[in-house]
Design a protein around this motif. Structure first.
Motif, PDB file in Angstrom:
ATOM      1  N   THR A 117     -27.065  31.303  87.565  1.00 36.39           N
ATOM      2  CA  THR A 117     -26.878  29.975  86.684  1.00 36.39           C
ATOM      3  C   THR A 117     -26.164  30.402  85.437  1.00 36.39           C
ATOM      4  O   THR A 117     -26.379  31.562  84.908  1.00 36.39           O
ATOM      5  CB  THR A 117     -28.269  29.272  86.180  1.00 36.39           C
ATOM      6  OG1 THR A 117     -28.905  30.386  85.681  1.00 36.39           O
ATOM      7  CG2 THR A 117     -28.939  28.831  87.443  1.00 36.39           C
ATOM      8  N   THR A 125     -25.746  25.604  88.085  1.00 32.41           N
ATOM      9  CA  THR A 125     -25.658  26.456  89.261  1.00 32.41           C
ATOM     10  C   THR A 125     -24.126  26.944  89.699  1.00 32.41           C
ATOM     11  O   THR A 125     -23.214  26.072  89.422  1.00 32.41           O
ATOM     12  CB  THR A 125     -26.497  26.014  90.299  1.00 32.41           C
ATOM     13  OG1 THR A 125     -25.960  24.790  90.624  1.00 32.41           O
ATOM     14  CG2 THR A 125     -27.873  25.946  89.800  1.00 32.41           C
ATOM     15  N   LEU A 126     -24.212  28.258  90.249  1.00 33.46           N
ATOM     16  CA  LEU A 126     -22.808  28.610  90.652  1.00 33.46           C
ATOM     17  C   LEU A 126     -22.425  27.662  91.695  1.00 33.46           C
ATOM     18  O   LEU A 126     -22.782  27.117  92.484  1.00 33.46           O
ATOM     19  CB  LEU A 126     -23.159  30.188  91.388  1.00 33.46           C
ATOM     20  CG  LEU A 126     -21.912  31.008  91.877  1.00 33.46           C
ATOM     21  CD1 LEU A 126     -20.656  31.025  90.714  1.00 33.46           C
ATOM     22  CD2 LEU A 126     -22.350  31.914  92.586  1.00 33.46           C
ATOM     23  N   ASN A 127     -21.053  27.579  91.344  1.00 31.92           N
ATOM     24  CA  ASN A 127     -20.357  26.435  92.467  1.00 31.92           C
ATOM     25  C   ASN A 127     -19.203  27.471  93.450  1.00 31.92           C
ATOM     26  O   ASN A 127     -19.514  27.523  94.700  1.00 31.92           O
ATOM     27  CB  ASN A 127     -19.611  25.526  91.705  1.00 31.92           C
ATOM     28  CG  ASN A 127     -18.557  24.511  92.486  1.00 31.92           C
ATOM     29  OD1 ASN A 127     -19.030  24.512  93.827  1.00 31.92           O
ATOM     30  ND2 ASN A 127     -17.719  23.978  92.175  1.00 31.92           N
ATOM     31  N   LEU A 128     -18.357  28.091  92.295  1.00 34.78           N
ATOM     32  CA  LEU A 128     -17.461  28.831  93.332  1.00 34.78           C
ATOM     33  C   LEU A 128     -16.925  30.063  92.444  1.00 34.78           C
ATOM     34  O   LEU A 128     -17.074  30.356  91.595  1.00 34.78           O
ATOM     35  CB  LEU A 128     -16.065  28.129  93.406  1.00 34.78           C
ATOM     36  CG  LEU A 128     -16.087  26.696  94.048  1.00 34.78           C
ATOM     37  CD1 LEU A 128     -14.602  26.008  93.651  1.00 34.78           C
ATOM     38  CD2 LEU A 128     -16.212  26.890  95.312  1.00 34.78           C
ATOM     39  N   ARG A 129     -16.568  30.945  93.553  1.00 31.46           N
ATOM     40  CA  ARG A 129     -16.197  32.205  92.868  1.00 31.46           C
ATOM     41  C   ARG A 129     -14.671  32.416  93.477  1.00 31.46           C
ATOM     42  O   ARG A 129     -14.398  32.292  94.614  1.00 31.46           O
ATOM     43  CB  ARG A 129     -16.937  33.581  93.696  1.00 31.46           C
ATOM     44  CG  ARG A 129     -18.258  33.415  93.177  1.00 31.46           C
ATOM     45  CD  ARG A 129     -18.940  34.247  94.181  1.00 31.46           C
ATOM     46  NE  ARG A 129     -19.288  33.862  95.515  1.00 31.46           N
ATOM     47  CZ  ARG A 129     -20.210  33.893  96.210  1.00 31.46           C
ATOM     48  NH1 ARG A 129     -21.321  34.486  95.773  1.00 31.46           N
ATOM     49  NH2 ARG A 129     -20.117  33.207  97.609  1.00 31.46           N
ATOM     50  N   ASP A 176     -25.187  21.075  86.531  1.00 36.37           N
ATOM     51  CA  ASP A 176     -26.582  21.761  86.527  1.00 36.37           C
ATOM     52  C   ASP A 176     -26.610  23.031  86.063  1.00 36.37           C
ATOM     53  O   ASP A 176     -27.854  23.914  85.756  1.00 36.37           O
ATOM     54  CB  ASP A 176     -27.656  21.497  87.853  1.00 36.37           C
ATOM     55  CG  ASP A 176     -27.331  21.870  88.820  1.00 36.37           C
ATOM     56  OD1 ASP A 176     -26.245  22.824  88.869  1.00 36.37           O
ATOM     57  OD2 ASP A 176     -28.026  21.921  89.796  1.00 36.37           O
ATOM     58  N   ASP A 236     -12.049  25.011  83.774  1.00 36.47           N
ATOM     59  CA  ASP A 236     -13.572  25.238  83.370  1.00 36.47           C
ATOM     60  C   ASP A 236     -14.097  26.496  84.136  1.00 36.47           C
ATOM     61  O   ASP A 236     -15.021  26.756  83.711  1.00 36.47           O
ATOM     62  CB  ASP A 236     -14.303  24.015  83.547  1.00 36.47           C
ATOM     63  CG  ASP A 236     -14.430  23.709  85.063  1.00 36.47           C
ATOM     64  OD1 ASP A 236     -13.441  24.268  86.033  1.00 36.47           O
ATOM     65  OD2 ASP A 236     -15.398  23.304  85.436  1.00 36.47           O
ATOM     66  N   ALA A 248     -15.511  32.102  88.104  1.00 30.09           N
ATOM     67  CA  ALA A 248     -16.451  31.805  88.583  1.00 30.09           C
ATOM     68  C   ALA A 248     -16.361  30.126  87.920  1.00 30.09           C
ATOM     69  O   ALA A 248     -16.261  30.136  86.781  1.00 30.09           O
ATOM     70  CB  ALA A 248     -17.906  32.393  88.422  1.00 30.09           C
ATOM     71  N   THR A 249     -16.980  29.296  88.850  1.00 30.78           N
ATOM     72  CA  THR A 249     -17.191  27.791  88.467  1.00 30.78           C
ATOM     73  C   THR A 249     -18.474  27.575  88.458  1.00 30.78           C
ATOM     74  O   THR A 249     -19.451  27.943  89.459  1.00 30.78           O
ATOM     75  CB  THR A 249     -16.070  26.913  88.887  1.00 30.78           C
ATOM     76  OG1 THR A 249     -16.532  27.098  90.307  1.00 30.78           O
ATOM     77  CG2 THR A 249     -14.767  27.267  88.789  1.00 30.78           C
ATOM     78  N   PHE A 250     -19.143  26.856  87.694  1.00 26.54           N
ATOM     79  CA  PHE A 250     -20.454  26.192  87.888  1.00 26.54           C
ATOM     80  C   PHE A 250     -20.678  24.581  87.970  1.00 26.54           C
ATOM     81  O   PHE A 250     -19.730  23.685  87.535  1.00 26.54           O
ATOM     82  CB  PHE A 250     -21.292  26.542  86.861  1.00 26.54           C
ATOM     83  CG  PHE A 250     -21.425  28.250  86.638  1.00 26.54           C
ATOM     84  CD1 PHE A 250     -22.343  28.871  87.344  1.00 26.54           C
ATOM     85  CD2 PHE A 250     -20.410  28.859  86.090  1.00 26.54           C
ATOM     86  CE1 PHE A 250     -22.472  30.323  87.365  1.00 26.54           C
ATOM     87  CE2 PHE A 250     -20.257  30.303  86.145  1.00 26.54           C
ATOM     88  CZ  PHE A 250     -21.251  30.990  86.610  1.00 26.54           C
ATOM     89  N   HIS A 251     -21.565  24.153  88.707  1.00 29.49           N
ATOM     90  CA  HIS A 251     -21.990  22.604  88.700  1.00 29.49           C
ATOM     91  C   HIS A 251     -22.417  22.143  87.612  1.00 29.49           C
ATOM     92  O   HIS A 251     -22.861  22.988  86.770  1.00 29.49           O
ATOM     93  CB  HIS A 251     -23.040  22.543  89.883  1.00 29.49           C
ATOM     94  CG  HIS A 251     -22.598  22.795  91.240  1.00 29.49           C
ATOM     95  ND1 HIS A 251     -21.735  22.149  92.003  1.00 29.49           N
ATOM     96  CD2 HIS A 251     -23.094  23.800  92.032  1.00 29.49           C
ATOM     97  CE1 HIS A 251     -21.691  22.580  93.164  1.00 29.49           C
ATOM     98  NE2 HIS A 251     -22.292  23.723  93.405  1.00 29.49           N
TER      99      HIS A 251
END
Length: 124
Positions: free
Chosen positions: A47, A11-15, A9, A26, A4-7
């Motif tokens: 998050t 919050t979840l971005n991609l799976r 802030d 990252d 998983a990647t996160f923004h």
């Protein structure tokens, strides 16, 4: 392996799935239990905390205004299949054309109208 990647802030971005996606540096590897939650549980915001823990936060509660409720009610009344307006239009047509049974159709419209008002109640 799943990631998983996160923004910025948190919050979840991609799976992402290794072998299917390019995995950025990252990305965080997640186990199969968390992966299943990330793809199935859409009732909150996933998050990444400062401690590296991935948690689901509840959606914020947004109070609806009278204008919001009015918009929802008007849309529900006019909905072609489940709205109340269709009953009133049909009852009106039946009455004007002298067809029997228009009272029952009108009563169904009144019932549906009241259900919609109960579903979308005015804010306090």
């Amino acid at each position: 392996m799943k990631y998983a990647t996160f923004h910025p802030d948190g919050t979840l971005n991609l799976r992402l799935i290794k072998g299917t996606h390019v995995i950025p540096d990252d990305a965080i590897e997640v186990d199969s239990v968390l992966w299943q939650k990330l793809i199935c549980e859409a009732d909150g915001i996933w998050t990444l905390g400062t401690d590296g823990e991935i948690t689901k936060q509840p959606f914020p509660v947004i109070e609806q205004t009278r204008e919001d409720i009015e918009r929802l009610r008007l849309g529900a009344y006019a909905e072609p299949v489940s709205g109340s307006d269709r009953f009133f239009a049909e009852a009106n047509r039946m009455q004007v054309m002298g067809e029997p049974g228009w009272e029952a159709v009108r009563d169904a419209g009144i019932k549906r109208f009241n259900e919609i008002q109960a579903l979308y109640q005015w804010p306090e």
